[in-house]
Design a protein around this motif. Structure first.
Motif, PDB file in Angstrom:
ATOM      1  N   ILE A  68     -12.331  -0.393 -19.253  1.00 37.74           N
ATOM      2  CA  ILE A  68     -10.899  -0.107 -19.145  1.00 37.74           C
ATOM      3  C   ILE A  68     -10.588   0.380 -17.734  1.00 37.74           C
ATOM      4  O   ILE A  68     -11.223   1.312 -17.236  1.00 37.74           O
ATOM      5  CB  ILE A  68     -10.488   0.970 -20.170  1.00 37.74           C
ATOM      6  N   PRO A  69      -9.633  -0.230 -17.047  1.00 39.97           N
ATOM      7  CA  PRO A  69      -9.371   0.167 -15.665  1.00 39.97           C
ATOM      8  C   PRO A  69      -8.844   1.600 -15.549  1.00 39.97           C
ATOM      9  O   PRO A  69      -8.056   2.058 -16.385  1.00 39.97           O
ATOM     10  CB  PRO A  69      -8.305  -0.830 -15.199  1.00 39.97           C
ATOM     11  N   ASP A  70      -9.313   2.278 -14.529  1.00 43.06           N
ATOM     12  CA  ASP A  70      -8.772   3.586 -14.169  1.00 43.06           C
ATOM     13  C   ASP A  70      -7.461   3.338 -13.419  1.00 43.06           C
ATOM     14  O   ASP A  70      -7.439   2.680 -12.382  1.00 43.06           O
ATOM     15  CB  ASP A  70      -9.781   4.305 -13.268  1.00 43.06           C
ATOM     16  N   PHE A  71      -6.348   3.850 -13.950  1.00 43.32           N
ATOM     17  CA  PHE A  71      -5.053   3.584 -13.335  1.00 43.32           C
ATOM     18  C   PHE A  71      -5.021   4.054 -11.878  1.00 43.32           C
ATOM     19  O   PHE A  71      -4.392   3.413 -11.032  1.00 43.32           O
ATOM     20  CB  PHE A  71      -3.931   4.277 -14.120  1.00 43.32           C
ATOM     21  N   GLU A  72      -5.670   5.170 -11.578  1.00 45.68           N
ATOM     22  CA  GLU A  72      -5.681   5.651 -10.195  1.00 45.68           C
ATOM     23  C   GLU A  72      -6.316   4.626  -9.268  1.00 45.68           C
ATOM     24  O   GLU A  72      -5.855   4.414  -8.142  1.00 45.68           O
ATOM     25  CB  GLU A  72      -6.415   6.986 -10.096  1.00 45.68           C
ATOM     26  N   ARG A  73      -7.365   3.969  -9.749  1.00 45.49           N
ATOM     27  CA  ARG A  73      -8.043   2.970  -8.908  1.00 45.49           C
ATOM     28  C   ARG A  73      -7.172   1.742  -8.688  1.00 45.49           C
ATOM     29  O   ARG A  73      -6.975   1.314  -7.555  1.00 45.49           O
ATOM     30  CB  ARG A  73      -9.369   2.550  -9.553  1.00 45.49           C
ATOM     31  N   ILE A  74      -6.643   1.164  -9.756  1.00 43.36           N
ATOM     32  CA  ILE A  74      -5.879  -0.069  -9.577  1.00 43.36           C
ATOM     33  C   ILE A  74      -4.544   0.203  -8.891  1.00 43.36           C
ATOM     34  O   ILE A  74      -4.006  -0.684  -8.218  1.00 43.36           O
ATOM     35  CB  ILE A  74      -5.671  -0.817 -10.903  1.00 43.36           C
ATOM     36  N   ASN A  75      -4.016   1.427  -9.019  1.00 40.74           N
ATOM     37  CA  ASN A  75      -2.751   1.731  -8.356  1.00 40.74           C
ATOM     38  C   ASN A  75      -2.868   1.718  -6.838  1.00 40.74           C
ATOM     39  O   ASN A  75      -1.888   1.447  -6.135  1.00 40.74           O
ATOM     40  CB  ASN A  75      -2.219   3.091  -8.817  1.00 40.74           C
ATOM     41  N   GLN A  76      -4.037   1.995  -6.330  1.00 44.64           N
ATOM     42  CA  GLN A  76      -4.215   1.943  -4.877  1.00 44.64           C
ATOM     43  C   GLN A  76      -3.932   0.539  -4.337  1.00 44.64           C
ATOM     44  O   GLN A  76      -3.199   0.364  -3.359  1.00 44.64           O
ATOM     45  CB  GLN A  76      -5.628   2.387  -4.503  1.00 44.64           C
ATOM     46  N   GLU A  77      -4.479  -0.469  -4.995  1.00 43.06           N
ATOM     47  CA  GLU A  77      -4.262  -1.842  -4.559  1.00 43.06           C
ATOM     48  C   GLU A  77      -2.853  -2.306  -4.916  1.00 43.06           C
ATOM     49  O   GLU A  77      -2.199  -3.004  -4.136  1.00 43.06           O
ATOM     50  CB  GLU A  77      -5.302  -2.765  -5.190  1.00 43.06           C
ATOM     51  N   TRP A  84       4.198  -1.020  -6.485  1.00 43.44           N
ATOM     52  CA  TRP A  84       4.252  -0.661  -7.897  1.00 43.44           C
ATOM     53  C   TRP A  84       3.093   0.267  -8.258  1.00 43.44           C
ATOM     54  O   TRP A  84       2.095   0.349  -7.523  1.00 43.44           O
ATOM     55  CB  TRP A  84       4.189  -1.913  -8.775  1.00 43.44           C
ATOM     56  N   SER A  85       3.215   0.923  -9.409  1.00 44.26           N
ATOM     57  CA  SER A  85       2.117   1.707  -9.961  1.00 44.26           C
ATOM     58  C   SER A  85       2.185   1.636 -11.480  1.00 44.26           C
ATOM     59  O   SER A  85       3.229   1.318 -12.059  1.00 44.26           O
ATOM     60  CB  SER A  85       2.178   3.167  -9.497  1.00 44.26           C
ATOM     61  N   VAL A  86       1.072   1.916 -12.122  1.00 43.37           N
ATOM     62  CA  VAL A  86       0.985   1.980 -13.575  1.00 43.37           C
ATOM     63  C   VAL A  86       0.979   3.447 -13.978  1.00 43.37           C
ATOM     64  O   VAL A  86       0.239   4.247 -13.400  1.00 43.37           O
ATOM     65  CB  VAL A  86      -0.289   1.300 -14.099  1.00 43.37           C
ATOM     66  N   ASN A 104      12.188   1.978 -10.719  1.00 37.16           N
ATOM     67  CA  ASN A 104      11.506   2.712  -9.657  1.00 37.16           C
ATOM     68  C   ASN A 104      10.070   2.215  -9.444  1.00 37.16           C
ATOM     69  O   ASN A 104       9.238   2.939  -8.917  1.00 37.16           O
ATOM     70  CB  ASN A 104      11.515   4.199  -9.977  1.00 37.16           C
ATOM     71  N   ARG A 105       9.817   0.989  -9.858  1.00 40.14           N
ATOM     72  CA  ARG A 105       8.528   0.313  -9.642  1.00 40.14           C
ATOM     73  C   ARG A 105       7.360   1.067 -10.276  1.00 40.14           C
ATOM     74  O   ARG A 105       6.288   1.202  -9.690  1.00 40.14           O
ATOM     75  CB  ARG A 105       8.287   0.053  -8.156  1.00 40.14           C
ATOM     76  N   ARG A 106       7.588   1.511 -11.493  1.00 43.42           N
ATOM     77  CA  ARG A 106       6.517   2.100 -12.294  1.00 43.42           C
ATOM     78  C   ARG A 106       6.439   1.341 -13.607  1.00 43.42           C
ATOM     79  O   ARG A 106       7.457   1.173 -14.289  1.00 43.42           O
ATOM     80  CB  ARG A 106       6.788   3.586 -12.572  1.00 43.42           C
ATOM     81  N   PHE A 107       5.240   0.904 -13.977  1.00 46.73           N
ATOM     82  CA  PHE A 107       5.093   0.189 -15.242  1.00 46.73           C
ATOM     83  C   PHE A 107       4.451   1.103 -16.271  1.00 46.73           C
ATOM     84  O   PHE A 107       3.305   1.541 -16.098  1.00 46.73           O
ATOM     85  CB  PHE A 107       4.256  -1.077 -15.090  1.00 46.73           C
ATOM     86  N   PRO A 108       5.164   1.406 -17.386  1.00 48.52           N
ATOM     87  CA  PRO A 108       4.603   2.274 -18.426  1.00 48.52           C
ATOM     88  C   PRO A 108       3.569   1.527 -19.267  1.00 48.52           C
ATOM     89  O   PRO A 108       3.840   0.436 -19.774  1.00 48.52           O
ATOM     90  CB  PRO A 108       5.824   2.646 -19.287  1.00 48.52           C
TER      91      PRO A 108
END
Length: 291
Positions: A68-77, A84-86, A104-108
């Protein structure tokens, strides 16, 4: 991922904007294994079926690494590519909260993952649907702009009482959209790419109608939430989708208020037809479709 209505108080443990910590370290090995199983079969199936933007996004975010991806990791890219961020949420969120995040470019995204016996069907979207299905497309600048514009439009639609029309646009594009390409039809909708069965059904089965995207046609067409779709709308390009959504919907909403719905299995005189479906699957009663 939304639940009908304006926001009430968030559930215990959630912030005022309904976000929570993903708490990636708390995932059990068995939960990571479910992700890897789901990822492996979709990664094998989707080349030649999913659009290039989705496949490129899968690679850019390295979604198979470590379960399962770590949101902090994928949000960097993701931040680097499109801004955008998750953000993790406890489940379905109210519409106004959902739209505010998108604007506001955030995906829940939900943080839970389905159980091993639920690989082929899950009623509520989980982290695989939300992250594997949705987030790769957010690495594409054009689609990222479309999603932000949709969030902004959603906040306006809430005030007009015509959210049901706008929800159909999301359903038939973001969740279950097809795209016309020089190599044939391709998938970009998250509800299709995250479902092994519907990734095949949406492109190969003779049952559903497949017609060219028309904004008002889409917004007059109901949808199914518990089975394969009876109709898929085909966009000519992501750019065309974005430009359509950036227009002012005020006049459209006025026309829609006086226009009847179009039956989910109907074909209209002005439709651009890719497939005139047999509707055999729906007529036989269907079965629950997986996410």
């Amino acid at each position: 991922m939304s639940a009908d209505g304006f926001s009430a108080a968030p559930p215990p443990g959630a912030r005022p904007d309904w976000t929570i910590d993903q708490d990636w370290a708390s995932y059990a090995p068995a939960e990571h294994e479910v992700w890897m199983t789901l990822y492996a079969r979709q990664a094998e199936l989707l080349p030649g079926r999913a659009c290039d933007a989705f496949l490129n996004g899968m690679q850019a975010l390295d979604l198979h690494r470590g379960g399962i991806p770590d949101f902090e990791r994928i949000n960097q890219e993701l931040q680097r590519l499109t801004g955008w961020s998750v953000v993790a949420v406890p489940g379905l969120v109210p519409d106004d909260v959902f739209f505010e995040h998108l604007a506001n470019r955030r995906f829940p995204a939900g943080r839970f993952i389905r159980k091993p016996h639920e690989l082929d069907y899950l009623q509520e979207p989980d982290v695989f649907h939300d992250v594997f299905g949705h987030v790769p497309m957010l690495t594409d600048p054009i689609f990222a702009d479309y999603m932000q514009a949709y969030g902004q439009g959603g906040l306006k639609a809430l005030g007009r009482g015509q959210l049901h029309n706008l929800a159909r646009l999301y359903w038939y594009t973001v969740e279950f959209g097809l795209m016309e390409t020089p190599k044939g039809l391709r998938i970009y909708g998250a509800g299709i790419v995250s479902s092994h069965a519907e990734s095949i059904f949406a492109l190969d089965d003779p049952s559903p109608n497949r017609i060219g995207f028309d904004l008002e046609r889409v917004m007059r067409t109901p949808y199914r939430i518990d089975d394969f779709q009876q109709i898929y709308f085909v966009i000519p390009s992501l750019k065309a989708l974005r430009e359509t959504t950036l227009a002012d919907f005020s006049a459209i909403y006025e026309r829609l208020a006086a226009a009847p719905d179009i039956a989910i299995d109907a074909m209209e005189p002005g439709d651009r037809i890719f497939t005139c479906g047999t509707q055999a699957y729906a007529n036989a009663g269907g079965r629950p479709a997986g996410r």
